[in-house]
Design an enzyme around this catalytic site. Structure first.
Site, PDB file in Angstrom:
ATOM      1  N   ILE A  64      12.033  -6.773   5.786  1.00 41.97           N
ATOM      2  CA  ILE A  64      10.790  -6.167   5.284  1.00 41.97           C
ATOM      3  C   ILE A  64      10.803  -6.146   3.760  1.00 41.97           C
ATOM      4  O   ILE A  64      10.907  -5.087   3.142  1.00 41.97           O
ATOM      5  CB  ILE A  64      10.569  -4.737   5.833  1.00 41.97           C
ATOM      6  CG1 ILE A  64      10.718  -4.698   7.342  1.00 41.97           C
ATOM      7  CG2 ILE A  64       9.169  -4.247   5.461  1.00 41.97           C
ATOM      8  CD1 ILE A  64      10.446  -3.339   7.953  1.00 41.97           C
ATOM      9  N   PRO A  65      10.711  -7.327   3.132  1.00 40.76           N
ATOM     10  CA  PRO A  65      10.577  -7.324   1.679  1.00 40.76           C
ATOM     11  C   PRO A  65       9.251  -6.651   1.314  1.00 40.76           C
ATOM     12  O   PRO A  65       8.257  -6.825   2.013  1.00 40.76           O
ATOM     13  CB  PRO A  65      10.575  -8.808   1.311  1.00 40.76           C
ATOM     14  CG  PRO A  65      10.139  -9.509   2.557  1.00 40.76           C
ATOM     15  CD  PRO A  65      10.628  -8.669   3.700  1.00 40.76           C
ATOM     16  N   HIS A  66       9.266  -5.856   0.249  1.00 42.05           N
ATOM     17  CA  HIS A  66       8.045  -5.137  -0.121  1.00 42.05           C
ATOM     18  C   HIS A  66       8.099  -4.706  -1.574  1.00 42.05           C
ATOM     19  O   HIS A  66       9.173  -4.632  -2.161  1.00 42.05           O
ATOM     20  CB  HIS A  66       7.853  -3.903   0.764  1.00 42.05           C
ATOM     21  CG  HIS A  66       8.977  -2.929   0.696  1.00 42.05           C
ATOM     22  ND1 HIS A  66      10.142  -3.103   1.420  1.00 42.05           N
ATOM     23  CD2 HIS A  66       9.149  -1.795  -0.008  1.00 42.05           C
ATOM     24  CE1 HIS A  66      10.968  -2.106   1.154  1.00 42.05           C
ATOM     25  NE2 HIS A  66      10.390  -1.292   0.283  1.00 42.05           N
ATOM     26  N   CYS A  67       6.929  -4.450  -2.117  1.00 38.93           N
ATOM     27  CA  CYS A  67       6.869  -3.919  -3.474  1.00 38.93           C
ATOM     28  C   CYS A  67       5.461  -3.423  -3.766  1.00 38.93           C
ATOM     29  O   CYS A  67       4.508  -3.737  -3.058  1.00 38.93           O
ATOM     30  CB  CYS A  67       7.255  -4.981  -4.504  1.00 38.93           C
ATOM     31  SG  CYS A  67       5.999  -6.230  -4.789  1.00 38.93           S
TER      32      CYS A  67
END
Length: 150
Positions: A64-67
């Site tokens: 779950i890459p996120h920013c």
């Protein structure tokens, strides 16, 4: 384009990437095409900075890459399914299901509520099975939207 969290254009059921940077770039390019990200390189830098703080791999083959980023125009979720698996730093191995969460810079609470809803669903075998077995991007998008929209 409507403002749904995810749609079929943001789903890649055959994500073939050698590493997490390539996988994130591939999904992020879909966000650019959809008009959800205005500056690809800035967004990728923001994702990479977040990834440095703590790996975004979860147990059970999930990434779950996120920013939050000033390059994001609306809270958006892209999904990629990677048969070979991609290392997102989870202790139990590579991720086959990758969710890229993009939130506008000021969208703290929305970003966190999507992340929390997604994390709650991902512990359910049925949720992961549906995402693993479906071969219709539109059906996947609708399913994810129904499950994680706060």
């Amino acid at each position: 384009m409507n403002n749904e969290l995810i749609n079929s254009d943001l789903v890649d059921l055959d994500l073939r990437s050698p590493d997490k940077q390539a996988a994130v770039r591939s999904l992020a390019e879909r966000l650019v095409t959809a008009g959800r990200v205005t500056d690809l390189e800035r967004f990728l830098t923001d994702v990479a900075e977040r990834e440095k703080q703590m790996p975004t791999g979860m147990q059970g083959g999930i990434g779950i890459p996120h920013c939050r980023s000033e390059a994001v125009t609306a809270p958006t979720l892209a999904f990629g399914r990677c048969p070979e698996g991609i290392d997102f730093g989870a202790e139990d191995g590579p991720a086959n299901l990758v969710f890229l969460i993009a939130a506008p810079q000021g969208g703290d609470s929305e970003h966190m509520s999507v992340l929390a809803a997604l994390a709650r669903r991902l512990v359910r075998a049925e949720f992961k099975r549906t995402l693993t077995e479906s071969d219709d991007p539109a059906a996947v998008a609708e399913y994810v939207r129904e499950e994680v929209t706060p």
